[in-house]
Motif scaffolding. Structure first.
Motif, PDB file in Angstrom:
ATOM      1  N   ARG A   2      12.180  -7.342   8.145  1.00  0.00           N
ATOM      2  CA  ARG A   2      11.305  -6.644   9.157  1.00  0.00           C
ATOM      3  C   ARG A   2      11.577  -7.249  10.590  1.00  0.00           C
ATOM      4  O   ARG A   2      10.672  -7.665  11.245  1.00  0.00           O
ATOM      5  CB  ARG A   2      10.146  -6.479   8.872  1.00  0.00           C
ATOM      6  CG  ARG A   2       9.678  -5.426   7.818  1.00  0.00           C
ATOM      7  CD  ARG A   2       8.642  -5.636   6.860  1.00  0.00           C
ATOM      8  NE  ARG A   2       8.349  -4.574   5.975  1.00  0.00           N
ATOM      9  CZ  ARG A   2       8.022  -4.831   4.514  1.00  0.00           C
ATOM     10  NH1 ARG A   2       7.127  -5.879   4.579  1.00  0.00           N
ATOM     11  NH2 ARG A   2       7.705  -4.017   3.899  1.00  0.00           N
ATOM     12  N   ALA A   3      12.868  -7.481  10.730  1.00  0.00           N
ATOM     13  CA  ALA A   3      13.184  -8.349  11.945  1.00  0.00           C
ATOM     14  C   ALA A   3      13.122  -7.387  13.309  1.00  0.00           C
ATOM     15  O   ALA A   3      12.963  -8.050  14.396  1.00  0.00           O
ATOM     16  CB  ALA A   3      14.644  -8.721  11.733  1.00  0.00           C
ATOM     17  N   TYR A   4      13.202  -6.143  13.114  1.00  0.00           N
ATOM     18  CA  TYR A   4      13.317  -5.355  14.566  1.00  0.00           C
ATOM     19  C   TYR A   4      12.322  -4.182  14.417  1.00  0.00           C
ATOM     20  O   TYR A   4      11.857  -3.646  13.270  1.00  0.00           O
ATOM     21  CB  TYR A   4      14.698  -4.831  14.637  1.00  0.00           C
ATOM     22  CG  TYR A   4      15.159  -4.138  13.483  1.00  0.00           C
ATOM     23  CD1 TYR A   4      14.720  -2.606  13.423  1.00  0.00           C
ATOM     24  CD2 TYR A   4      15.935  -4.589  12.210  1.00  0.00           C
ATOM     25  CE1 TYR A   4      15.257  -1.681  12.698  1.00  0.00           C
ATOM     26  CE2 TYR A   4      16.317  -3.737  11.380  1.00  0.00           C
ATOM     27  CZ  TYR A   4      16.089  -2.290  11.323  1.00  0.00           C
ATOM     28  OH  TYR A   4      16.399  -1.514  10.335  1.00  0.00           O
ATOM     29  N   ILE A  39       2.179  -0.327   5.952  1.00  0.00           N
ATOM     30  CA  ILE A  39       3.406  -0.643   4.941  1.00  0.00           C
ATOM     31  C   ILE A  39       3.746  -2.131   4.736  1.00  0.00           C
ATOM     32  O   ILE A  39       4.092  -2.527   3.586  1.00  0.00           O
ATOM     33  CB  ILE A  39       4.760  -0.128   5.358  1.00  0.00           C
ATOM     34  CG1 ILE A  39       4.806   1.627   5.346  1.00  0.00           C
ATOM     35  CG2 ILE A  39       6.089  -0.663   4.405  1.00  0.00           C
ATOM     36  CD1 ILE A  39       5.968   2.093   6.051  1.00  0.00           C
ATOM     37  N   MET A  40       3.314  -2.854   5.816  1.00  0.00           N
ATOM     38  CA  MET A  40       3.428  -4.378   5.503  1.00  0.00           C
ATOM     39  C   MET A  40       2.137  -5.036   5.041  1.00  0.00           C
ATOM     40  O   MET A  40       1.954  -6.179   5.012  1.00  0.00           O
ATOM     41  CB  MET A  40       3.819  -4.841   6.748  1.00  0.00           C
ATOM     42  CG  MET A  40       5.137  -4.750   7.346  1.00  0.00           C
ATOM     43  SD  MET A  40       5.326  -4.968   8.976  1.00  0.00           S
ATOM     44  CE  MET A  40       6.796  -4.036   9.423  1.00  0.00           C
ATOM     45  N   GLU A  41       1.321  -4.043   4.566  1.00  0.00           N
ATOM     46  CA  GLU A  41       0.081  -4.385   3.971  1.00  0.00           C
ATOM     47  C   GLU A  41      -0.878  -5.341   4.840  1.00  0.00           C
ATOM     48  O   GLU A  41      -1.617  -6.404   4.415  1.00  0.00           O
ATOM     49  CB  GLU A  41       0.191  -4.891   2.409  1.00  0.00           C
ATOM     50  CG  GLU A  41       0.758  -3.850   1.566  1.00  0.00           C
ATOM     51  CD  GLU A  41       1.414  -4.435   0.232  1.00  0.00           C
ATOM     52  OE1 GLU A  41       1.376  -5.579   0.083  1.00  0.00           O
ATOM     53  OE2 GLU A  41       1.931  -3.530  -0.480  1.00  0.00           O
ATOM     54  N   SER A  88      10.305  -0.133   3.636  1.00  0.00           N
ATOM     55  CA  SER A  88       9.484   0.430   3.082  1.00  0.00           C
ATOM     56  C   SER A  88       9.947   0.598   1.493  1.00  0.00           C
ATOM     57  O   SER A  88      11.078   1.184   1.415  1.00  0.00           O
ATOM     58  CB  SER A  88       9.008   1.880   3.562  1.00  0.00           C
ATOM     59  OG  SER A  88       8.061   2.693   2.524  1.00  0.00           O
ATOM     60  N   GLY A  89       9.093   0.108   0.668  1.00  0.00           N
ATOM     61  CA  GLY A  89       9.698   0.350  -0.810  1.00  0.00           C
ATOM     62  C   GLY A  89       9.866   1.733  -1.140  1.00  0.00           C
ATOM     63  O   GLY A  89       9.271   2.732  -1.055  1.00  0.00           O
ATOM     64  N   THR A  93       7.348   4.684   0.169  1.00  0.00           N
ATOM     65  CA  THR A  93       8.024   5.849   0.831  1.00  0.00           C
ATOM     66  C   THR A  93       7.496   7.304   0.025  1.00  0.00           C
ATOM     67  O   THR A  93       7.259   8.107   0.739  1.00  0.00           O
ATOM     68  CB  THR A  93       9.561   5.592   1.066  1.00  0.00           C
ATOM     69  OG1 THR A  93      10.034   4.539   1.535  1.00  0.00           O
ATOM     70  CG2 THR A  93      10.293   6.769   1.714  1.00  0.00           C
ATOM     71  N   LEU A  94       7.141   7.184  -0.984  1.00  0.00           N
ATOM     72  CA  LEU A  94       7.208   8.106  -2.192  1.00  0.00           C
ATOM     73  C   LEU A  94       5.690   8.585  -1.458  1.00  0.00           C
ATOM     74  O   LEU A  94       5.344   9.893  -1.315  1.00  0.00           O
ATOM     75  CB  LEU A  94       7.020   7.884  -3.344  1.00  0.00           C
ATOM     76  CG  LEU A  94       6.715   8.966  -4.199  1.00  0.00           C
ATOM     77  CD1 LEU A  94       7.787  10.089  -4.439  1.00  0.00           C
ATOM     78  CD2 LEU A  94       6.409   8.550  -5.756  1.00  0.00           C
ATOM     79  N   PHE A  95       4.858   7.861  -1.318  1.00  0.00           N
ATOM     80  CA  PHE A  95       3.415   8.204  -1.019  1.00  0.00           C
ATOM     81  C   PHE A  95       3.226   8.329   0.189  1.00  0.00           C
ATOM     82  O   PHE A  95       2.437   9.256   0.522  1.00  0.00           O
ATOM     83  CB  PHE A  95       2.390   7.157  -1.436  1.00  0.00           C
ATOM     84  CG  PHE A  95       2.067   7.237  -3.178  1.00  0.00           C
ATOM     85  CD1 PHE A  95       1.663   8.371  -3.595  1.00  0.00           C
ATOM     86  CD2 PHE A  95       2.548   6.213  -3.886  1.00  0.00           C
ATOM     87  CE1 PHE A  95       1.342   8.474  -4.973  1.00  0.00           C
ATOM     88  CE2 PHE A  95       2.355   6.418  -5.405  1.00  0.00           C
ATOM     89  CZ  PHE A  95       1.702   7.420  -5.951  1.00  0.00           C
TER      90      PHE A  95
END
Ligand SMILES: Nc1ncnc2c1ncn2[C@@H]1O[C@H](COP(=O)(O)OP(=O)(O)OP(=O)(O)O)[C@@H](O)[C@H]1O
Ligand SMILES: [Mg+2]
Lengths: 275, 385
Positions: free
Chosen positions: A95-97, A122-124, B286-287, B291-293
């Motif tokens: 996630r460099a950019y 996404i990065m939790e 995104s895994g 991505t699915l959800f």
């Protein structure tokens, strides 16, 4: 590494060691039904940490393609490329950019706030932190108050600003921006140019910025890359040395006009290959 | 203004009602050779016809520009319908309706048509008013169709076995609620709901799995079409052999019928997310599941709901038809097949009405959830600026 150390490194070490983007002899050919399209050929480019690099050139000269190769959304068919010393894929996975696409690409089922905080989700990152950072990012593009609206309730320009906020929300060191202000009116554009410049000066981010506007390129950049089409290549690289805290008023200075003139000449030269 | 635009529907209504006053209301009694009833003897219908003439004439000139005028027209029409029914049943016209009577119905038709038309075009910024107008249109239209059915069946004296009047069906419906409730319980609550949930649910999960296997993805559509083309009358007896007479075999038929529409739609939907959005997710590394959800399932929702709606209708049809091939002595399909044999056509129609109600409610419920879940979709957001 502290900020200072980074700056010092830039000064002392050989350029390639601290190059954020290092591209050598890069080429990319799309295989299409009508034969190959040479989108990029023989591109050499180095972007140092903390630089603001603009790409300018006629439509279809490969600016988006180049940015996409850097972002690992497209694979080069020849040459070498490294981002922060690693392959584009690794850089992407780190996630460099942050990437601002030419179109807003907001998810229609998410509110503006939830769109802007999507990368954080996404990065939790925790909920409170997400909301806090989302607010900050929206404030930066002056969209505070629109958190609960949905993308279709915003104008095209506002949507584009939301997508910029989204790229800023997770504070990546490298920003890749593909004509982010193309859809905005002159006044908002000036304003966002100023904001972006301030952000860049404050955070020492590295920015790769595609634009069609010569004044915008000259005003924002430390380095302007002029490209020409068929096949997409770099025909001129212009370095500028305006002060970091420059205001919009420098656009009237002779130095500014001189650089702008050189960019224009470069673009003309590129175009003449067409005829 | 020199030219006046006449309202054609109201003109037709006025002329038809006027003629209705002149032409004979009923045919002649074959035994006595006399006309059965005269307009002049039935004050209710005479008043209704006169009202139609007056209202028709008035609005021919005035036009039906306002919603209030439409309301007046509809009130006149409702009064007319009531009087027509009364004349049929209270004055013995049933089975012997004459030209005058049908002209009167024509007049009412013109009024109702024009009235509903105006209400359907009604636009108000007040939500409550707009919504009541939106609801009124289908209801008024439905009631009118029922009325027409009743009047035609009674007026021409159509035999019960061919087509019972809606009133007869309604009476039968009310007097046999316990049987209907038991049938509903057996067919809908047990077979349809479980078959639907299992069919749609398993297809949804299989779709997500299949999506990861490219060759399955491509081979699926033709296979799905083939299975959809399987005749349920061939499948149902086999399912009865496999799963027994009770609701389980019906649920199995429903699973077969609903599986592929759901599978094919979900697989299509999972690929509906645009390339740009996928690139966007890629830039955040995104895994697959993320991505699915966050992207692919939300983007697939319109397709999924499409399948859910198709399947809600298929499931009910499947259960009813499957019951023709063996069932315990309860169930909507069982009742229809046995009552037809006993010439109890009104019971058959009561079951059909029940199926229609249940089917509509089911579909409506799915459509409602769809509206809530995919309110972002362009097809729903048009009106909400
Ligand atoms: N996926 C693709 N397949 C085939 N050809 C492509 C593809 N993407 C881009 N190209 C071609 O590559 C060339 C460069 O495209 P690119 O999008 O990079 O241009 P650009 O400089 O960003 O133009 P603009 O200023 O209009 O955005 C064009 O000729 C285009 O047709
Ligand atoms: Mg582009």
């Amino acid at each position: 590494m502290t900020l200072k150390a980074v700056v010092n490194n830039v000064a002392q070490m050989p350029a390639s060691a601290d190059a954020v983007v290092d591209i050598q002899k890069l080429s990319l050919t799309f295989q299409t039904a009508d034969g190959p399209v040479y989108a990029l050929s023989d591109v050499d480019l180095k972007i140092e940490r903390g630089e603001f690099v603009s790409f300018i050139g006629p439509s279809g000269c490969g600016k988006t393609t180049l940015l996409r190769v850097i972002a690992d959304l497209e694979k080069a068919t020849g040459g070498d490329i490294s981002i922060n010393g690693v392959s584009p894929q690794e850089a992407r996975e780190n996630r460099a950019y942050g990437y601002v696409f030419q179109a807003p690409a907001l998810l229609p089922w998410r509110s503006i706030e939830r769109n802007v905080t999507l990368p954080l989700e996404i990065m939790e990152i925790s909920r409170e932190e997400r909301i806090k950072r989302g607010h900050e990012a929206l404030k930066l593009v002056e969209l505070n108050g629109f958190e609960k609206k949905f993308p279709w309730q915003l104008s095209g320009g506002m949507q584009q600003r939301a997508s910029i906020a989204r790229a800023l929300s997770f504070d990546a060191d490298l920003l890749l921006m593909d004509e982010p202000f193309g859809a905005l009116d002159e006044i908002v554009r000036d304003h966002l140019n100023e904001q972006l410049l301030k952000l860049w000066a404050r955070t020492n981010k590295t920015v790769a910025f595609v634009t069609h506007s010569i004044p915008e390129a000259v005003y924002l950049s430390t380095k302007i890359v002029v490209m020409s089409p068929r096949p997409g290549r770099i025909i001129d690289v212009i370095k500028t040395d305006f002060p970091k805290d420059r205001g919009l008023d420098i656009r009237e200075t002779p130095e500014f006009l001189e650089v702008a003139h050189r960019v224009r000449e470069g673009l003309r030269a590129g175009h003449s290959y067409d005829e | 203004m020199t030219t006046i635009k006449l309202d054609k529907f109201c003109l037709v209504a006025a002329i038809a009602a006027l003629l209705a006053l002149i032409f004979p209301l009923s045919g002649v009694d074959p035994e006595s050779g006399k006309q059965i009833a005269f307009v002049s003897d039935i004050s209710g219908i005479a008043v209704a016809m006169a009202l139609c003439v007056i209202a028709g004439a008035a609005f021919t000139w005035l036009g039906v520009g306002h919603i209030q005028y439409a309301a007046i027209i509809l009130v006149v029409a409702v009064f007319g319908c009531w009087q027509a029914i009364a004349a049929l049943y209270d004055y013995g016209i049933a089975g012997h309706a004459g030209t005058g009577f049908w002209l009167f119905i024509l007049s009412l038709w013109a009024f109702v048509w024009r009235g509903i038309d105006v209400v359907a075009r009604y636009r108000s910024l007040e939500m409550a008013k707009q919504q009541s107008a939106n609801i009124l249109v289908p209801i008024a239209f439905g009631v009118w169709l029922l009325f027409l059915w009743e009047v035609i069946v009674a007026g021409f004296g159509v035999p019960q076995v061919l087509l019972p009047a809606p009133s007869a069906i309604g009476l039968r419906f009310i007097s046999s609620t316990d049987i209907l409730a038991a049938d509903f319980q057996q067919t809908f609550i047990k077979a349809v709901i479980s078959g639907y949930v299992i069919g749609c649910g398993s297809a949804f999960i299989v779709a997500i799995a299949v999506d990861r296997v490219p060759f399955l993805k491509r081979g699926l559509l033709p296979l799905g079409n083939m299975v959809s083309a399987l005749p349920i009358i061939g499948v149902a007896p086999i399912m009865v052999m496999w799963f027994g007479f009770d609701w389980q075999s019906k649920a199995a038929v429903i699973v077969i019928m609903t599986f592929f529409p759901m599978l094919v739609n979900t697989v299509t939907g999972l690929n509906a997310a645009g390339a740009l959005e996928k690139d966007l997710m890629a830039t955040y590394a995104s895994g697959y599941w993320s991505t699915l959800f966050r992207l692919r399932l939300p983007a697939a929702m319109p397709f999924v709901f499409n399948a859910l709606k198709i399947n809600s209708t298929l499931a009910l049809i499947g259960a009813i038809v499957a019951e023709f091939f063996g069932t315990p002595i309860v169930g909507m399909g069982f009742r229809i097949s046995t009552e037809v044999g006993r010439m109890n056509v009104d019971m058959v129609w009561a079951e059909i009405a029940l199926a229609a109600l249940a089917g509509t409610a089911f579909y409506g419920a799915v459509a409602y959830v769809e509206r809530k879940a995919t309110s972002w979709h362009p097809s729903f957001r048009v009106r909400r600026h």
